[in-house]
Design an enzyme around this catalytic site. Structure first.
Site, short mmCIF file in Angstrom:
data_model
loop_
_atom_site.label_atom_id
_atom_site.label_comp_id
_atom_site.label_asym_id
_atom_site.label_seq_id
_atom_site.Cartn_x
_atom_site.Cartn_y
_atom_site.Cartn_z
N SER A 111 -7.57 -15.93 1.49
CA SER A 111 -7.79 -17.09 0.62
C SER A 111 -9.08 -17.82 0.98
O SER A 111 -9.57 -17.71 2.09
CB SER A 111 -6.63 -18.08 0.74
OG SER A 111 -5.41 -17.44 0.56
N1 SAH Z 1 -2.77 -15.35 4.99
C1 SAH Z 1 -3.48 -14.13 4.70
C2 SAH Z 1 -3.63 -13.92 3.22
C3 SAH Z 1 -3.11 -12.60 2.85
S1 SAH Z 1 -2.95 -12.28 1.13
C4 SAH Z 1 -4.79 -14.07 5.43
O1 SAH Z 1 -5.19 -15.04 6.08
O2 SAH Z 1 -5.41 -13.02 5.37
C5 SAH Z 1 -1.19 -12.30 0.95
C6 SAH Z 1 -0.43 -11.27 1.74
O3 SAH Z 1 0.94 -11.43 1.39
C7 SAH Z 1 -0.77 -9.83 1.45
O4 SAH Z 1 -1.18 -9.21 2.64
C8 SAH Z 1 0.53 -9.23 0.94
O5 SAH Z 1 0.76 -7.90 1.34
C9 SAH Z 1 1.54 -10.16 1.56
N2 SAH Z 1 2.87 -10.16 0.94
C10 SAH Z 1 3.23 -10.13 -0.36
N3 SAH Z 1 4.57 -10.14 -0.49
C11 SAH Z 1 5.08 -10.19 0.78
C12 SAH Z 1 6.39 -10.19 1.32
N4 SAH Z 1 7.49 -10.13 0.56
N5 SAH Z 1 6.53 -10.24 2.67
C13 SAH Z 1 5.46 -10.27 3.48
N6 SAH Z 1 4.19 -10.25 3.03
C14 SAH Z 1 4.00 -10.20 1.70
#
Ligand code: SAH
Length: 264
Positions: A111
């Site tokens: 993000s």
């Molecule tokens: N906080 C992260 C942002 C990652 S984007 C950072 O700093 O990089 C959002 C993430 O949520 C993705 O990696 C995706 O795979 C994960 N995601 C989506 N659904 C999920 C679930 N049910 N459980 C765990 N992770 C999930």
């Protein structure tokens, strides 16, 4: 994984001040910025190979976040401490401190700094010192978990894509953050072993806020998650759990990757 701290969840690490980073001198307010908002690490300049001095560029990013309205000193300090360029491919390092989301592989994105800061500020609303235990859904590259590690006593971060879970482990290793616990699993189920949480923050947006998250939130805790609202669009939803029930606020429109069930 490190042993879990004792119950109940510590909603506020009472009187706890932000800690200096390992092996680094104490934090000083950045020049030209109000001292209550911008303690910034005095790290030796880190060459990013692009003519950028990472700590100076981060200080600029923090100044911009403050100008955009982020006020929580804990959040600004944490944003100033974490080297975002270490979480993206080297070809993108030059853009790491711009207010932009960036690809992290596996069709996912990290993000924008502004969104990370905004969400953590919402999570900490009303908190005096450090937060207690936090659950992050969607570890991704691990950047936000690193930021959270500076504002909370313990961070449990769960990721459903094994490739990203492994990548985050590798990314976080050099930061030596003993209070970050990475879990490979389906975050829609929360992580009951760490509950109750002082805060739950999701980096992926679902149709609803899963019941497990509400169950695992401590009384007095806050949950911040992008969620599809009645208008059919995604917005930031903040839920404050009180002894009287759940207090839900719908805030600005956002655009997050989808929350998916199951592990891959
Ligand atoms: N906080 C992260 C942002 C990652 S984007 C950072 O700093 O990089 C959002 C993430 O949520 C993705 O990696 C995706 O795979 C994960 N995601 C989506 N659904 C999920 C679930 N049910 N459980 C765990 N992770 C999930």
């Amino acid at each position: 994984m490190k042993p879990r701290p004792s119950f109940p969840a510590n909603l506020n690490g009472a009187g706890v001040k932000p800690k200096p980073a390992l092996g680094r001198p104490a934090l000083q307010p950045a020049k030209g910025l109000p001292s209550h908002t911008t303690p910034t690490p005095r790290t030796p300049p880190v060459s990013m190979g692009l003519g950028l001095d990472s700590s100076a560029v981060r200080a600029q990013m923090v100044a911009k976040l403050a100008a955009q309205g982020v006020q929580d000193a804990f959040v600004l300090q944490a944003m100033g401490r974490v080297e975002r360029h270490r979480f993206v491919e080297s070809a993108l390092a030059g853009q790491a401190y711009e207010d932009t989301s960036l690809p992290i592989g596996f069709e996912q994105t990290i993000s924008k700094p502004n969104v990370v800061a905004r969400m953590i500020e919402l999570l900490r609303q009303g908190a005096q010192g450090q937060l207690g235990r936090i659950l992050e859904i969607g570890t991704g590259c691990g950047y936000q978990a690193a930021v959270l590690s500076h504002v909370a006593t313990e961070v449990y971060s769960i990721e459903r894509l094994r490739g990203l879970h492994e990548k985050a482990k590798k990314n976080l290793l050099p930061f030596r953050l003993p209070n970050v616990h990475l879990i490979f699993g389906d975050g829609m189920l929360g992580f009951a072993k760490g509950a109750p949480y002082a805060g739950i923050i999701s980096a992926a947006g679902g149709e609803n806020v899963p019941q497990a998250w509400l169950d695992q939130l401590a009384i007095g805790g806050r949950l911040v998650a992008p969620t599809v609202t009645t208008s059919g669009h995604q917005a930031l939803v903040v839920i404050h759990k009180t002894s009287q029930g759940l207090d839900r606020q719908v805030l600005e429109a956002v655009h997050f990757v989808p929350l998916k069930s199951g592990i891959v």
